[in-house]
Every structure is written in C-alpha cells, then in structure tokens.
Write an enzyme that holds these catalytic residues in place. Structure first.
Site, PDB file in Angstrom:
ATOM      1  N   TYR A 258     -11.488   1.207  10.083  1.00  0.00           N
ATOM      2  CA  TYR A 258     -12.556   1.602   9.578  1.00  0.00           C
ATOM      3  C   TYR A 258     -13.148   0.701   8.256  1.00  0.00           C
ATOM      4  CZ  TYR A 258      -8.323   3.748   7.218  1.00  0.00           C
ATOM      5  OH  TYR A 258      -7.033   3.975   6.634  1.00  0.00           O
ATOM      6  N   LYS A 259     -12.310  -0.480   7.984  1.00  0.00           N
ATOM      7  CA  LYS A 259     -12.720  -1.364   7.059  1.00  0.00           C
ATOM      8  C   LYS A 259     -13.528  -2.303   7.512  1.00  0.00           C
ATOM      9  CE  LYS A 259      -8.276  -0.579   4.516  1.00  0.00           C
ATOM     10  NZ  LYS A 259      -8.894   0.195   3.468  1.00  0.00           N
TER      11      LYS A 259
ATOM     12  N   ASP B 136       1.189  -5.324   7.791  1.00  0.00           N
ATOM     13  CA  ASP B 136      -0.044  -4.292   7.655  1.00  0.00           C
ATOM     14  C   ASP B 136      -1.290  -5.333   7.422  1.00  0.00           C
ATOM     15  OD1 ASP B 136      -2.048  -2.835   6.607  1.00  0.00           O
ATOM     16  OD2 ASP B 136      -0.896  -1.518   5.497  1.00  0.00           O
TER      17      ASP B 136
ATOM     18  N   PHE C 238       0.810  -1.064  -0.076  1.00  0.00           N
ATOM     19  CA  PHE C 238       0.049   0.071   0.075  1.00  0.00           C
ATOM     20  C   PHE C 238       0.883   1.291   0.095  1.00  0.00           C
ATOM     21  CE2 PHE C 238      -3.046   3.283   1.780  1.00  0.00           C
ATOM     22  CZ  PHE C 238      -3.993   3.118   1.079  1.00  0.00           C
TER      23      PHE C 238
HETATM   24  C1  PLP Z   1      -3.138  -1.559   3.331  1.00  0.00           C
HETATM   25  C2  PLP Z   1      -3.343  -0.401   3.766  1.00  0.00           C
HETATM   26  N1  PLP Z   1      -2.571   0.357   4.933  1.00  0.00           N
HETATM   27  C3  PLP Z   1      -2.783   1.303   5.158  1.00  0.00           C
HETATM   28  C4  PLP Z   1      -3.777   2.066   4.979  1.00  0.00           C
HETATM   29  C5  PLP Z   1      -4.090   3.545   5.190  1.00  0.00           C
HETATM   30  O1  PLP Z   1      -3.741   4.137   6.317  1.00  0.00           O
HETATM   31  P1  PLP Z   1      -4.511   5.244   7.154  1.00  0.00           P
HETATM   32  O2  PLP Z   1      -5.362   4.639   7.906  1.00  0.00           O
HETATM   33  O3  PLP Z   1      -3.103   5.504   8.086  1.00  0.00           O
HETATM   34  O4  PLP Z   1      -4.649   6.324   6.360  1.00  0.00           O
HETATM   35  C6  PLP Z   1      -5.049   1.508   4.020  1.00  0.00           C
HETATM   36  C7  PLP Z   1      -5.997   2.408   3.564  1.00  0.00           C
HETATM   37  O5  PLP Z   1      -6.990   1.783   2.711  1.00  0.00           O
HETATM   38  C8  PLP Z   1      -4.690   0.401   3.497  1.00  0.00           C
HETATM   39  O6  PLP Z   1      -5.421  -0.280   2.687  1.00  0.00           O
END
Ligand code: PLP
Length: 415
Positions: free
Chosen positions: A229-230, A204, A127
């Site tokens: 939030y997902k 992650d 990401f």
């Molecule tokens: C794999 C992954 N890592 C990190 C993030 C985003 O991180 P943050 O909540 O700090 O914006 C996302 C957001 O969609 C994501 O899909």
C-alpha cells in the site's frame, strides 16, 4: 548553492523521463501536494478501472467460475513484484495476508529451522509491529530477543550488529529502509554477517519495495516480507508479499491453511503442504485487492526500478537542499548521502506535530513520526519537483509565520 526558484523545479520536471507517469494517478485537487506516498500511495487510474472490471465481469458475470484464474493471482502478482522490483527469480514471492502475519509465518519457520539456537536479533528502531511479533515469539518460546541499538537518524551500525550475532542466533530480522529516518541498510553485508553465524535473515521491505532496487537473490537473503500500500500503490490494507529463497522453501510455516495444501480440493484428512512457495499461503486470497497490486506494480515496472531510484534520490536531495535553504530550524534526521537513504526524508523540530497539522490545513500532506519528526515521502512515480518546491515553500511560510501555533499539541488517533 541550490537554485531555489520555482522555475528551476519546473526545469527539473521538464528533464524528468518519468514525469508523464504522474498523470497515471487520480488527482482530483490540483492544489493538493501529497508527500506521504511512503504511507499510502496514490490511486492509479487503471486500478479503479481494473477493480470495476473484476467486480462487474469476473465476480458479477463469472461468479465462482472465475476462481479458475483467480487461483493463480497470488503467484502471478508475486512473480511480478519479485522480478521487477525485488531481484527475485520466479517462484519465490507470493502475495498474501498482511506484513505482520507474513512476518510471523516466516519468523516461526526460521526459528523451527534452527532448533537449539535461542536468540532472535533485531534493532530498537525496527518498525513496532516487527518488534512486537518477535517479542511475542521470544516470550512464547522462551527465547531471548536481543535488541541492538540503532541511531534513529543514521541507521544501524553493522559493527554493532556483528557483535550481537553469534552461534546462539537463530534469526536476524531487520528493515531494509528504516521507517522513521529512511536509512538504508546494505543487504548483502548484513546477510553475510548473519550467514557467517549460521542464522537466517528475514527482511522487512515495506519502505524499500518500489523505492530502491532490492537484490534478494544476489544478496543471498533467506526471507522477506513487505507491504503493497506504500510505493506499490495498491490501496489501504492491500495484501502483503513474502519471499522465501528457493533453497529454503522446505521450511514449514505455522498456519496450516488449505491454500498451502497439496491437492487442495481433494479435501484430505491431514495437512500436507505443497512443495515450493505455495505452502506459505494460508486462506482464500483477497482477489480485488490483489488485482490492485498487479496494476500498481505494472506501473512501477513501466517506470523501471533503476529510474525510480534515480528520481527518488534526486527528489529527496532537492527536498533536503530546499530545507537547508529555507528551514534552518529543522534538522535533517535522515542520512545526507543519497546512497544511504530510501525515498523519504525526516526533518526534526520540537513542534513537528503542530507543523504537520498546519501543513495538512494548507493542503500539503506529510506525516508525523515520534518523537519530533516531519516525515516527507515524495514517491518518485507520482511526485514532481514542483510538488516538492510547493510543499516546502508552504512549510516555510508556516514556520516563518509560526502558523503552527494555532494547532493543538494533543496527538491524534492516527498520525
Ligand atoms: C516497516 C513496516 N513494517 C510493517 C508495517 C505494517 O504492517 P501491516 O501492513 O501488517 O500493518 C509498516 C506500516 O507502515 C511498516 O512501515
């Protein structure tokens, strides 16, 4: 051959033990088909009530006195996530900050624990925020960011990873489920490769928490971060979680804030972090948002991660079958083997962006990911088989009638 009748979707719903949980979510427009639970989960009804109570009673009436129990919330919510979704025993997960900030904190902690090693390994389809944070760290510290190549449909080949990791490697940071394709990595196998080289691994879990069983303790993983939030349905910008395995909790993170301080209210002169997971906290936690995390995770805990996983595999498998039957021009850009993917599916077509806009106009919410993918995330807790049927059926009409040609090919600010 899949039965493509709507009756078959209804029969699958009738057999689904998790079907009643769909009603736990706010659903104001019965015609709206939501296939983007992997970007922003739906609002649980209980969350709206809980937040109203936190605001009215705990803040409104309790005022500052409520900190006596609010102070425990980051740990309480962390343990709930860890124990029910991440295969992590208590005392190893806290809720705080954003995924990006937590990734930074844990990556720095890991690098400091491997002085003399000059390489950070990640992959080119990780990401963006992960790649940028690691790129920044490498630049600031004069390290090498070794970016291995990943197939954007099938995920990372472990032989490629094995080649890239060695005695010079301090840290390997990867996504468990790839954000674009949904490809799922074998956490235990990756961890073994990393540990054999004497490096630390930082996962992650944004697309795996709440969608696939994660076995952090059993796989020996060192560090992990993920958002709420997902699939955890805690709302836009809700705080993230971080995991630090018990054995490495003496690591030092770089943001020396007072919430990580021993005897915090002694207001002492110098930073002296608490032992344990608390030292990875920084500043005042967002209480209303963590209350939402708790409610979202409680719902998932009621469903049980193994049942959510089984339904996620069934929903994505059904979606893939319907796409094969109805959408011959859209290619599958996700592993076909259900054991090798998370709970979302990507379909490839040069007009994917215009198709996404046409779907939204027809009340089906997907998202679009570069370069040419429709990404469909039927969150197992809140999506029915009939939702998948209706969504794909409307997409089929859009494609057959070329209705997407009415939409702009200009990208939007947010996709
Ligand atoms: C794999 C992954 N890592 C990190 C993030 C985003 O991180 P943050 O909540 O700090 O914006 C996302 C957001 O969609 C994501 O899909």
């Amino acid at each position: 051959m899949t039965d493509t009748s709507r009756e078959y979707a209804a029969a699958l719903d009738a057999d689904d033990p998790l079907a009643p949980l769909r009603d736990a979510f706010v659903r104001d427009d019965p015609e709206l088909i939501y296939l983007d639970g992997n970007s922003l989960g739906r609002l649980p009804k209980r969350t709206a009530e809980r937040i109203a109570r936190v605001v009215r009673d705990e803040w409104g009436s309790g005022l500052i006195r409520s900190w006596s129990h609010w102070a425990d919330l980051p740990f309480q919510a962390g343990d709930l996530i860890g124990e029910t979704l991440l295969g992590a025993a208590g005392g190893q997960v806290v809720v705080s900050d954003s995924t990006t900030i937590n990734l930074y904190k844990l990556a720095v902690a890991a690098l400091d624990a491997r002085p003399g090693r000059k390489v950070i390994v990640t992959d080119d389809d990780n990401f963006p925020t992960d790649r940028y944070v690691l790129e920044g760290l490498a630049a600031q510290r004069g390290l090498e960011l070794r970016v291995v190549h990943t197939d954007i449909d099938h995920g990372l080949d472990l032989n490629v990873l094995q080649e890239a990791v060695g005695a010079d490697t301090a840290l390997v940071s990867l996504s468990h489920v790839a954000y674009r394709s949904g490809a799922l990595l074998d956490m235990a196998a990756v961890t073994e490769i990393v540990h054999e080289a004497g490096a630390l691994v930082l996962w992650d879990l944004c697309h795996s928490a709440g969608s696939v069983p994660v076995r952090l303790d059993a796989s020996g993983a060192d560090l992990a971060v993920g958002c709420t939030y997902k699939y955890l349905n805690a709302g836009p910008g809700s705080p993230a979680f971080l995991y630090v395995r018990k054995e490495v909790q003496d690591l030092r993170q770089p943001i020396w804030g007072w919430f990580g301080q021993r005897d915090q209210f002694a207001m002492g002169p110098a930073y002296d972090p608490v032992p344990g997971i608390g030292r990875f906290l920084v500043g005042t936690p967002s209480i209303m948002a963590i209350a939402a995390v708790e409610e979202g995770v409680r719902l998932l805990a009621e469903a049980g991660i193994d049942r959510l996983r089984a339904k996620g595999q069934a929903l994505t498998g059904y979606l893939i079958d319907l796409a094969e039957a109805w959408l011959p021009d859209l290619a599958l850009a996700t592993p076909a083997d259900p054991k090798r993917r998370g709970s979302h599916v990507a379909l490839r077509h040069p007009e994917a962006w215009r198709m996404a806009q046409a779907m939204i106009a027809d009340k089906v919410i997907p998202d679009y990911r570069t370069p040419d993918r429709l990404r469909l995330g039927p969150a197992p807790i809140s999506t029915s088989f009939t939702d998948v049927w209706d969504g794909l059926h409307r997409l089929r009409t859009i494609v057959d009638e070329r209705a997407y040609e009415r939409f702009s090919s200009e990208p939007a600010r947010v996709t």
